[in-house]
Design a protein around this motif. Structure first.
Motif, PDB file in Angstrom:
ATOM      1  N   SER A  49       0.810  -1.220   0.000  1.00 45.88           N
ATOM      2  CA  SER A  49       0.000   0.000   0.000  1.00 45.88           C
ATOM      3  C   SER A  49       0.840   1.265   0.000  1.00 45.88           C
ATOM      4  O   SER A  49       0.428   2.287  -0.513  1.00 45.88           O
ATOM      5  CB  SER A  49      -0.971   0.011   1.184  1.00 45.88           C
ATOM      6  N   GLN A  50       2.042   1.200   0.579  1.00 48.19           N
ATOM      7  CA  GLN A  50       2.815   2.424   0.742  1.00 48.19           C
ATOM      8  C   GLN A  50       4.231   2.376   0.188  1.00 48.19           C
ATOM      9  O   GLN A  50       4.817   3.416  -0.065  1.00 48.19           O
ATOM     10  CB  GLN A  50       2.887   2.778   2.233  1.00 48.19           C
ATOM     11  N   GLY A  51       4.799   1.201   0.046  1.00 50.88           N
ATOM     12  CA  GLY A  51       6.212   1.075  -0.293  1.00 50.88           C
ATOM     13  C   GLY A  51       6.650   1.704  -1.597  1.00 50.88           C
ATOM     14  O   GLY A  51       7.815   2.045  -1.756  1.00 50.88           O
ATOM     15  N   ALA A  66       9.569   6.685   2.838  1.00 42.61           N
ATOM     16  CA  ALA A  66      11.012   6.821   3.039  1.00 42.61           C
ATOM     17  C   ALA A  66      11.742   5.743   2.246  1.00 42.61           C
ATOM     18  O   ALA A  66      11.208   4.665   1.999  1.00 42.61           O
ATOM     19  CB  ALA A  66      11.337   6.695   4.524  1.00 42.61           C
ATOM     20  N   GLN A  67      12.969   6.027   1.859  1.00 42.42           N
ATOM     21  CA  GLN A  67      13.746   5.079   1.072  1.00 42.42           C
ATOM     22  C   GLN A  67      13.946   3.765   1.818  1.00 42.42           C
ATOM     23  O   GLN A  67      13.927   2.689   1.207  1.00 42.42           O
ATOM     24  CB  GLN A  67      15.109   5.675   0.679  1.00 42.42           C
ATOM     25  N   ALA A  68      14.107   3.814   3.122  1.00 40.90           N
ATOM     26  CA  ALA A  68      14.272   2.579   3.901  1.00 40.90           C
ATOM     27  C   ALA A  68      13.025   1.702   3.803  1.00 40.90           C
ATOM     28  O   ALA A  68      13.131   0.470   3.735  1.00 40.90           O
ATOM     29  CB  ALA A  68      14.568   2.908   5.363  1.00 40.90           C
ATOM     30  N   VAL A  69      11.853   2.309   3.767  1.00 38.52           N
ATOM     31  CA  VAL A  69      10.606   1.562   3.615  1.00 38.52           C
ATOM     32  C   VAL A  69      10.552   0.945   2.226  1.00 38.52           C
ATOM     33  O   VAL A  69      10.225  -0.236   2.066  1.00 38.52           O
ATOM     34  CB  VAL A  69       9.377   2.464   3.867  1.00 38.52           C
ATOM     35  N   LYS A  70      10.879   1.733   1.208  1.00 38.70           N
ATOM     36  CA  LYS A  70      10.877   1.223  -0.167  1.00 38.70           C
ATOM     37  C   LYS A  70      11.855   0.067  -0.320  1.00 38.70           C
ATOM     38  O   LYS A  70      11.542  -0.952  -0.953  1.00 38.70           O
ATOM     39  CB  LYS A  70      11.230   2.342  -1.151  1.00 38.70           C
ATOM     40  N   ASP A  71      13.052   0.215   0.244  1.00 44.07           N
ATOM     41  CA  ASP A  71      14.069  -0.836   0.140  1.00 44.07           C
ATOM     42  C   ASP A  71      13.641  -2.108   0.868  1.00 44.07           C
ATOM     43  O   ASP A  71      13.816  -3.218   0.346  1.00 44.07           O
ATOM     44  CB  ASP A  71      15.407  -0.355   0.698  1.00 44.07           C
ATOM     45  N   SER A  72      13.074  -1.953   2.048  1.00 47.51           N
ATOM     46  CA  SER A  72      12.616  -3.117   2.815  1.00 47.51           C
ATOM     47  C   SER A  72      11.470  -3.824   2.097  1.00 47.51           C
ATOM     48  O   SER A  72      11.403  -5.053   2.071  1.00 47.51           O
ATOM     49  CB  SER A  72      12.171  -2.705   4.217  1.00 47.51           C
ATOM     50  N   TRP A  73      10.561  -3.043   1.518  1.00 46.73           N
ATOM     51  CA  TRP A  73       9.447  -3.623   0.767  1.00 46.73           C
ATOM     52  C   TRP A  73       9.972  -4.388  -0.447  1.00 46.73           C
ATOM     53  O   TRP A  73       9.557  -5.517  -0.711  1.00 46.73           O
ATOM     54  CB  TRP A  73       8.457  -2.543   0.343  1.00 46.73           C
ATOM     55  N   ALA A  74      10.905  -3.803  -1.183  1.00 50.69           N
ATOM     56  CA  ALA A  74      11.465  -4.470  -2.361  1.00 50.69           C
ATOM     57  C   ALA A  74      12.174  -5.772  -1.977  1.00 50.69           C
ATOM     58  O   ALA A  74      12.044  -6.790  -2.664  1.00 50.69           O
ATOM     59  CB  ALA A  74      12.430  -3.529  -3.088  1.00 50.69           C
ATOM     60  N   ALA A  75      12.906  -5.753  -0.867  1.00 45.52           N
ATOM     61  CA  ALA A  75      13.619  -6.963  -0.416  1.00 45.52           C
ATOM     62  C   ALA A  75      12.639  -8.058  -0.007  1.00 45.52           C
ATOM     63  O   ALA A  75      12.841  -9.238  -0.335  1.00 45.52           O
ATOM     64  CB  ALA A  75      14.546  -6.613   0.750  1.00 45.52           C
ATOM     65  N   LEU A  76      11.577  -7.700   0.696  1.00 51.02           N
ATOM     66  CA  LEU A  76      10.587  -8.691   1.108  1.00 51.02           C
ATOM     67  C   LEU A  76       9.881  -9.285  -0.103  1.00 51.02           C
ATOM     68  O   LEU A  76       9.722 -10.505  -0.215  1.00 51.02           O
ATOM     69  CB  LEU A  76       9.568  -8.054   2.058  1.00 51.02           C
ATOM     70  N   LYS A  77       9.463  -8.428  -1.010  1.00 53.62           N
ATOM     71  CA  LYS A  77       8.768  -8.891  -2.212  1.00 53.62           C
ATOM     72  C   LYS A  77       9.661  -9.819  -3.035  1.00 53.62           C
ATOM     73  O   LYS A  77       9.227 -10.888  -3.478  1.00 53.62           O
ATOM     74  CB  LYS A  77       8.329  -7.679  -3.040  1.00 53.62           C
ATOM     75  N   SER A 112      10.141  -9.424   7.093  1.00 54.53           N
ATOM     76  CA  SER A 112       8.858  -8.794   7.412  1.00 54.53           C
ATOM     77  C   SER A 112       9.008  -7.847   8.592  1.00 54.53           C
ATOM     78  O   SER A 112       8.510  -6.721   8.563  1.00 54.53           O
ATOM     79  CB  SER A 112       7.799  -9.863   7.723  1.00 54.53           C
ATOM     80  N   GLU A 113       9.708  -8.302   9.617  1.00 57.14           N
ATOM     81  CA  GLU A 113       9.963  -7.452  10.788  1.00 57.14           C
ATOM     82  C   GLU A 113      10.785  -6.228  10.398  1.00 57.14           C
ATOM     83  O   GLU A 113      10.548  -5.132  10.907  1.00 57.14           O
ATOM     84  CB  GLU A 113      10.686  -8.239  11.886  1.00 57.14           C
ATOM     85  N   GLU A 114      11.760  -6.407   9.507  1.00 58.02           N
ATOM     86  CA  GLU A 114      12.577  -5.271   9.049  1.00 58.02           C
ATOM     87  C   GLU A 114      11.705  -4.217   8.386  1.00 58.02           C
ATOM     88  O   GLU A 114      11.896  -3.018   8.609  1.00 58.02           O
ATOM     89  CB  GLU A 114      13.654  -5.752   8.075  1.00 58.02           C
ATOM     90  N   LEU A 115      10.754  -4.656   7.559  1.00 60.43           N
ATOM     91  CA  LEU A 115       9.863  -3.695   6.901  1.00 60.43           C
ATOM     92  C   LEU A 115       8.991  -2.978   7.921  1.00 60.43           C
ATOM     93  O   LEU A 115       8.865  -1.752   7.876  1.00 60.43           O
ATOM     94  CB  LEU A 115       8.992  -4.404   5.858  1.00 60.43           C
ATOM     95  N   LEU A 116       8.413  -3.727   8.844  1.00 58.09           N
ATOM     96  CA  LEU A 116       7.576  -3.092   9.866  1.00 58.09           C
ATOM     97  C   LEU A 116       8.380  -2.114  10.718  1.00 58.09           C
ATOM     98  O   LEU A 116       7.896  -1.029  11.057  1.00 58.09           O
ATOM     99  CB  LEU A 116       6.915  -4.162  10.737  1.00 58.09           C
ATOM    100  N   THR A 117       9.609  -2.470  11.034  1.00 52.54           N
ATOM    101  CA  THR A 117      10.477  -1.577  11.812  1.00 52.54           C
ATOM    102  C   THR A 117      10.831  -0.328  11.004  1.00 52.54           C
ATOM    103  O   THR A 117      10.831   0.784  11.537  1.00 52.54           O
ATOM    104  CB  THR A 117      11.756  -2.322  12.251  1.00 52.54           C
ATOM    105  N   ALA A 118      11.114  -0.509   9.717  1.00 48.16           N
ATOM    106  CA  ALA A 118      11.433   0.635   8.858  1.00 48.16           C
ATOM    107  C   ALA A 118      10.254   1.594   8.776  1.00 48.16           C
ATOM    108  O   ALA A 118      10.430   2.816   8.820  1.00 48.16           O
ATOM    109  CB  ALA A 118      11.827   0.158   7.456  1.00 48.16           C
ATOM    110  N   VAL A 119       9.054   1.055   8.673  1.00 47.47           N
ATOM    111  CA  VAL A 119       7.860   1.903   8.626  1.00 47.47           C
ATOM    112  C   VAL A 119       7.696   2.633   9.945  1.00 47.47           C
ATOM    113  O   VAL A 119       7.458   3.845   9.971  1.00 47.47           O
ATOM    114  CB  VAL A 119       6.602   1.063   8.301  1.00 47.47           C
ATOM    115  N   GLU A 120       7.820   1.894  11.037  1.00 45.83           N
ATOM    116  CA  GLU A 120       7.650   2.509  12.355  1.00 45.83           C
ATOM    117  C   GLU A 120       8.664   3.629  12.584  1.00 45.83           C
ATOM    118  O   GLU A 120       8.330   4.684  13.124  1.00 45.83           O
ATOM    119  CB  GLU A 120       7.807   1.436  13.438  1.00 45.83           C
TER     120      GLU A 120
END
Length: 155
Positions: free
Chosen positions: A17-19, A25-36, A88-96
């Motif tokens: 929804s946001q990545g 933020a770039q950290a969110v985008k990067d974490s989302w791309a890595a998870l996907k 998954s935790e990395e992405l949630l932490t990056a968002v937080e």
């Protein structure tokens, strides 16, 4: 859903929804791309997972789509995939950390829950919203909730 699967699906829905938005933020985008990428690479031979992932990416707020993905991941054994849980935790932490307002759009609304144990953490809801809502629960052991809350009021 198992706690690990719940975390994975929440991260995927949030990332989808946001990545890719310009405001993320770039950290969110990067974490989302890595998870996907991890899911696409690891489960490329499992059409149930890859199709469900694509389905959630198109409409991440749809609970039915999230549940379909959760079932596909569960059937694929993802609840025992440590690397997937960590990403998954990395992405949630990056968002937080980088975009806490994005996390506010994702809460938990569970219609029916049957589990031996329940651990829920790091759930935020929009101001005035509900962090965790469970309609019917049957938990044989312990239930643990931590870091459940809402976002701060917008000024």
């Amino acid at each position: 859903m198992e706690p690990v699967t719940t975390t994975i699906v929440a991260a995927i829905a949030l990332g989808a929804s946001q990545g890719l938005k310009d405001t993320a933020a770039q950290a969110v985008k990067d974490s989302w791309a890595a998870l996907k990428k991890l899911i696409q690479d690891r489960y490329q031979d499992n059409e149930d997972v890859t199709d469900a992932l694509d389905y959630v990416r198109k409409k991440p707020e749809a609970e039915a789509r999230q549940q379909m993905l959760a079932n596909a991941l569960k059937d694929a054994g993802a609840a025992h995939d440590q690397e997937l849980a960590e990403r998954s935790e990395e992405l949630l932490t990056a968002v937080e950390k980088n975009s806490p307002e994005l996390a506010a759009s994702i809460g938990m609304d569970i219609k029916i829950l049957k589990a031996a144990r329940l651990d829920v953490s790091k759930v935020l809801a929009a101001q005035g919203g509900t962090g965790v809502k469970i309609g019917t629960a049957e938990i044989e052991g312990t239930a643990s909730f931590s870091n459940i809350g809402g976002s701060s009021p917008k000024q």
